[in-house]
Design a protein around this motif. Structure first.
Motif, mmCIF file in Angstrom:
data_model
loop_
_atom_site.group_PDB
_atom_site.id
_atom_site.type_symbol
_atom_site.label_atom_id
_atom_site.label_comp_id
_atom_site.label_asym_id
_atom_site.label_seq_id
_atom_site.Cartn_x
_atom_site.Cartn_y
_atom_site.Cartn_z
ATOM 1 N N ARG A 175 36.028 -87.675 -27.681
ATOM 2 C CA ARG A 175 36.360 -86.517 -26.535
ATOM 3 C C ARG A 175 36.128 -86.890 -25.475
ATOM 4 O O ARG A 175 35.114 -87.380 -24.820
ATOM 5 C CB ARG A 175 35.646 -85.410 -26.875
ATOM 6 C CG ARG A 175 36.025 -84.511 -28.244
ATOM 7 C CD ARG A 175 34.767 -83.200 -28.394
ATOM 8 N NE ARG A 175 35.161 -83.091 -29.677
ATOM 9 C CZ ARG A 175 34.310 -82.277 -30.340
ATOM 10 N NH1 ARG A 175 33.243 -81.796 -29.669
ATOM 11 N NH2 ARG A 175 34.376 -81.913 -31.667
ATOM 12 N N SER A 176 36.926 -86.493 -24.372
ATOM 13 C CA SER A 176 36.771 -86.691 -23.005
ATOM 14 C C SER A 176 35.714 -85.665 -22.653
ATOM 15 O O SER A 176 35.792 -84.636 -22.966
ATOM 16 C CB SER A 176 37.869 -86.342 -22.050
ATOM 17 O OG SER A 176 38.781 -87.514 -22.401
ATOM 18 N N ALA A 188 46.854 -84.958 -27.529
ATOM 19 C CA ALA A 188 46.402 -84.209 -28.409
ATOM 20 C C ALA A 188 47.223 -83.036 -28.540
ATOM 21 O O ALA A 188 47.813 -82.411 -27.740
ATOM 22 C CB ALA A 188 45.081 -83.392 -27.589
ATOM 23 N N GLU A 202 39.409 -78.663 -22.818
ATOM 24 C CA GLU A 202 38.346 -78.900 -23.468
ATOM 25 C C GLU A 202 38.403 -78.263 -24.762
ATOM 26 O O GLU A 202 37.938 -78.945 -25.916
ATOM 27 C CB GLU A 202 36.947 -77.974 -22.715
ATOM 28 C CG GLU A 202 36.499 -78.814 -21.531
ATOM 29 C CD GLU A 202 35.477 -78.118 -21.159
ATOM 30 O OE1 GLU A 202 34.361 -78.575 -20.866
ATOM 31 O OE2 GLU A 202 35.299 -76.889 -20.635
ATOM 32 N N LEU A 208 37.499 -84.965 -17.496
ATOM 33 C CA LEU A 208 38.922 -84.219 -17.618
ATOM 34 C C LEU A 208 39.124 -83.593 -16.206
ATOM 35 O O LEU A 208 40.368 -83.695 -15.499
ATOM 36 C CB LEU A 208 38.777 -82.962 -18.535
ATOM 37 C CG LEU A 208 38.940 -83.321 -19.987
ATOM 38 C CD1 LEU A 208 38.433 -82.036 -20.712
ATOM 39 C CD2 LEU A 208 40.073 -83.788 -20.507
ATOM 40 N N GLU A 250 40.542 -80.789 -26.818
ATOM 41 C CA GLU A 250 39.648 -82.010 -27.181
ATOM 42 C C GLU A 250 38.859 -81.685 -28.531
ATOM 43 O O GLU A 250 38.641 -82.430 -29.386
ATOM 44 C CB GLU A 250 38.849 -82.318 -25.907
ATOM 45 C CG GLU A 250 39.618 -82.900 -24.692
ATOM 46 C CD GLU A 250 39.785 -84.488 -25.074
ATOM 47 O OE1 GLU A 250 39.024 -85.151 -25.365
ATOM 48 O OE2 GLU A 250 41.145 -85.005 -24.493
ATOM 49 N N PHE A 262 39.692 -84.155 -31.543
ATOM 50 C CA PHE A 262 39.108 -85.467 -31.695
ATOM 51 C C PHE A 262 37.417 -85.274 -32.022
ATOM 52 O O PHE A 262 37.034 -84.242 -31.940
ATOM 53 C CB PHE A 262 38.847 -86.069 -29.964
ATOM 54 C CG PHE A 262 40.336 -86.287 -29.571
ATOM 55 C CD1 PHE A 262 40.944 -87.501 -30.179
ATOM 56 C CD2 PHE A 262 40.837 -85.587 -28.645
ATOM 57 C CE1 PHE A 262 42.480 -87.565 -29.601
ATOM 58 C CE2 PHE A 262 42.066 -85.960 -27.954
ATOM 59 C CZ PHE A 262 42.641 -86.838 -28.645
ATOM 60 N N SER A 276 45.810 -90.266 -23.424
ATOM 61 C CA SER A 276 45.488 -89.480 -24.633
ATOM 62 C C SER A 276 46.554 -88.628 -25.004
ATOM 63 O O SER A 276 47.137 -87.955 -24.070
ATOM 64 C CB SER A 276 44.074 -88.939 -24.117
ATOM 65 O OG SER A 276 43.701 -87.957 -25.276
#
Length: 84
Positions: A34-35, A84, A22, A40, A25, A29, A82
């Protein structure tokens, strides 16, 4: 500041890594990209997805998460969902 004992490593994420995911993310993003926490967690529990983490371990043993990637596993291919 702790010294890094080895270079970055990759490992599979576990539900214990949810907070780190988290955080990544949020740093990487915009809010609308964001997820969610739920998404997630679904990725972590899925048989058809893998969540990998790039981590670095300090000489003290403390681990720092440097990045993450979510992969979708298909019968004949892998899709990067994704990074990141």
């Amino acid at each position: 500041m702790a010294l890094i004992s080895d270079g970055p490593q990759m490992r599979l994420a576990t539900p214990a890594d949810l907070h780190s995911l988290e955080t990544i993310e949020a740093l990487c993003f915009d809010p609308d990209r964001r997820s969610t926490r739920r998404s997630l967690m679904r990725s972590l529990q899925s048989d058809r997805q893998r969540v990998g983490l790039a981590v670095s371990t300090a000489s003290s043993g403390e681990e720092a998460v440097l990045g993450a990637a979510v992969l979708f596993l298909y019968q004949r291919s892998i899709r990067i969902y994704s990074v990141a």
